[in-house]
Design an enzyme around this catalytic site. Structure first.
Site, short mmCIF file in Angstrom:
data_model
loop_
_atom_site.label_atom_id
_atom_site.label_comp_id
_atom_site.label_asym_id
_atom_site.label_seq_id
_atom_site.Cartn_x
_atom_site.Cartn_y
_atom_site.Cartn_z
N SER A 1 0.76 -1.41 0.00
CA SER A 1 0.15 -0.16 -0.03
C SER A 1 1.02 1.22 0.04
O SER A 1 1.97 1.16 0.27
CB SER A 1 -0.73 -0.11 1.43
N LYS A 2 0.24 2.41 -0.27
CA LYS A 2 0.70 3.59 -0.47
C LYS A 2 1.53 4.04 0.87
O LYS A 2 2.48 4.67 0.87
CB LYS A 2 -0.05 4.62 -0.80
N ARG A 3 1.03 3.76 1.98
CA ARG A 3 1.61 3.88 3.24
C ARG A 3 2.99 3.69 3.60
O ARG A 3 3.70 4.14 4.18
CB ARG A 3 0.62 3.56 4.50
N GLY B 1 5.29 3.15 1.00
CA GLY B 1 6.29 3.56 0.02
C GLY B 1 5.44 3.70 -1.23
O GLY B 1 4.37 3.60 -1.52
#
Ligand code: GLU
Length: 478
Positions: free
Chosen positions: A254-256, A258
């Site tokens: 997920s974006k969180r 990286g």
């Protein structure tokens, strides 16, 4: 020879290409090409609220750029278009009417608030939250009245009760589910747009898709789709749900944690060939007897089979990606590398206009960088001025240092030019003639040439700087 195998990549355009989607596209492409089939791009853009300007163009560019050329789709066209779902609304409407007429779907008039209350009550009772199927009992008169008086409605799937849906997924094996657990899915929304489920099934059928290869997150939708295929009397395509891509801590990528956009990796200077190679090995491997890890797209096409896709989640290991990218950089033609690194150098303020020197720099750093973005920091040493600290100056003032540097000055001046391998022998000569060795020999030279205590081999540094610059740097000291 082509056969009838047809697969599709069906993204909802979000403005960037998630790595998971890249892998889905790649697996579809590899499967299609391995089997001489067709790879189709279909844009699932029925959710108008999520529309992003330029997203489709971006997507097409990046697929082409990665070498994943589709045979049919937007721009390219094809026999089964349009390939934008937003341009197929009348088709979905027509098939939805057919479902209604045949008793496989029904009108429902609940407001968002009513649905919310329904959900809350179910939660309080500890029940599964789903539509309670109550509009199934509306009479034809009630339905007609509501429609006539303009009450908004949706069309829902009439899930057959007390049955079991079974299917065999090419990756996950046999799956079965009780239909009573399946929601009466909305098929057509109150704005007349289809939901993913309706549009997806209709399009896969009309576009003659033989194999559906997509992310595991869609596995739970399959039973609803099978009910739809059955209602239409259509053959269900083969299915293959590929495992999730995971962070090292086994959470979903997920974006969180990286970057997840393919574009971000390209910007950082991961080469597209390396990225394709790396993504192919996320959840797939060529099997026993094949120990290599570096494969061109063409080789991947030759080797790819669905049977070799794992069902377990695949961890995205950045260190491995870095290693692989470094391998591709090492194998790259130096002139080509020099060319694609220029923007990174210029962004970092490095002037690459002295082409001879710049090419030597690239030659020197080629084996040390993992990404193109790392090129400037490895090159800096060859471009920045020597700037010695007081302590370093003291080192250079010692008797042995002076002796080494004077001799080096004379011997360098006597060379026609510094090549990739004629500087080291000079250092050996100095050692022999003066008896000075080790740190006492190398450190003054390193400091004089770079003002750094560590760095690449002295022979490499001198070669990149060139004779004139080496002499300049030695002479500044006098
Ligand atoms: N539009 C869906 C997505 O964005 C497609 C899923 C499928 O391949 O069926 O991933």
């Amino acid at each position: 020879m082509t056969n009838d195998i047809r697969v599709r990549f069906a993204p909802s355009p979000t403005g960037y290409l998630h790595l998971g989607s890249l892998r889905t596209a790649l697996f579809n492409y590899l499967f299609a090409k391995h089997n001489n089939g067709k790879f189709i791009l279909r844009i699932e853009d029925t959710d108008q609220s999520r529309k992003v300007e330029g997203a489709v163009e971006n997507l097409i560019n990046i697929l082409n750029d990665m070498g994943l050329k589709y045979d049919e789709g937007p721009i390219a066209g094809g026999e089964y278009g349009p390939y934008f779902q937003s341009e197929r609304l009348d088709i979905y409407k027509k098939y939805c009417d057919e479902l209604l007429a045949n008793g496989y779907a029904y009108y429902a008039f609940e407001t968002a608030q009513e649905l919310d209350e329904m959900r809350k009550i179910q939660q309080m009772q500890g029940k599964q939250t789903m539509y309670n199927r109550r509009a199934r009992n509306l009479t034809e008169n009630e339905i007609n009245e509501k429609i006539a008086s303009g009450v908004p409605y949706v069309i829902r799937l009439k899930v057959p009760l007390n049955e079991e849906i079974k299917f065999n997924d090419l990756i996950r094996g046999n799956v079965k589910i009780e239909t009573n657990m399946i929601d009466d899915q909305v098929l057509l929304k109150s704005d007349g747009f289809p939901t993913y489920h309706l549009a997806n099934v209709i399009d896969d059928h009309l576009m003659k898709i033989t194999h559906i290869i997509r992310g595991e997150e869609w596995l739970t939708s399959v039973p609803k789709h099978i009910i739809l295929y059955n209602a239409f009397g259509w053959q269900v395509p083969d299915m293959a749900h590929v495992p999730l891509i995971l962070n090292p801590d086994k959470s979903k990528l997920s974006k969180r944690q990286g970057d997840v956009a393919t574009e971000d990796y390209l910007k950082k200077g991961y080469l597209k060939e390396a990225l394709v190679n790396f993504m192919a090995l996320l959840g797939w491997n060529p099997g026993e007897g094949e120990k290599r890890e570096i494969f061109s797209l063409k080789e991947l096409v030759n080797l790819f089979t669905i049977e070799k896709v794992n069902s377990a989640g695949a961890v995205f290991n950045t260190e491995k990606l870095n290693w692989m990218n470094a391998e591709y950089i090492k194998q790259m033609d130096t002139a080509k590398l020099a060319e694609i690194v220029i923007p990174y150098m210029n962004t970092a303020g490095i002037d690459t206009s002295d082409k001879d020197k710049y090419n030597r720099v690239i030659f020197a750093i080629k084996n040390y960088i993992n990404t193109l973005q790392e090129a400037p920091e490895h090159s800096e040493i060859y471009y920045s001025n020597v700037n010695l600290s007081e302590e370093q100056k003291d080192i250079l003032k010692s008797e042995t240092s002076k002796q080494v540097l004077n001799l080096l000055n004379i011997k360098t001046a006597a060379l026609f030019e510094i090549t990739a391998d004629n500087f080291k022998p000079v250092l050996n000569e100095i050692q022999k003639e003066t008896g000075i060795k080790g740190k006492n020999l190398f450190m003054p030279i390193r400091l004089a040439l770079t003002s750094k205590e560590h760095g690449p081999e002295l022979g490499t540094i001198a070669y990149v700087l060139g004779k004139e610059e080496v002499l300049n740097r030695l002479n500044i000291l006098n």
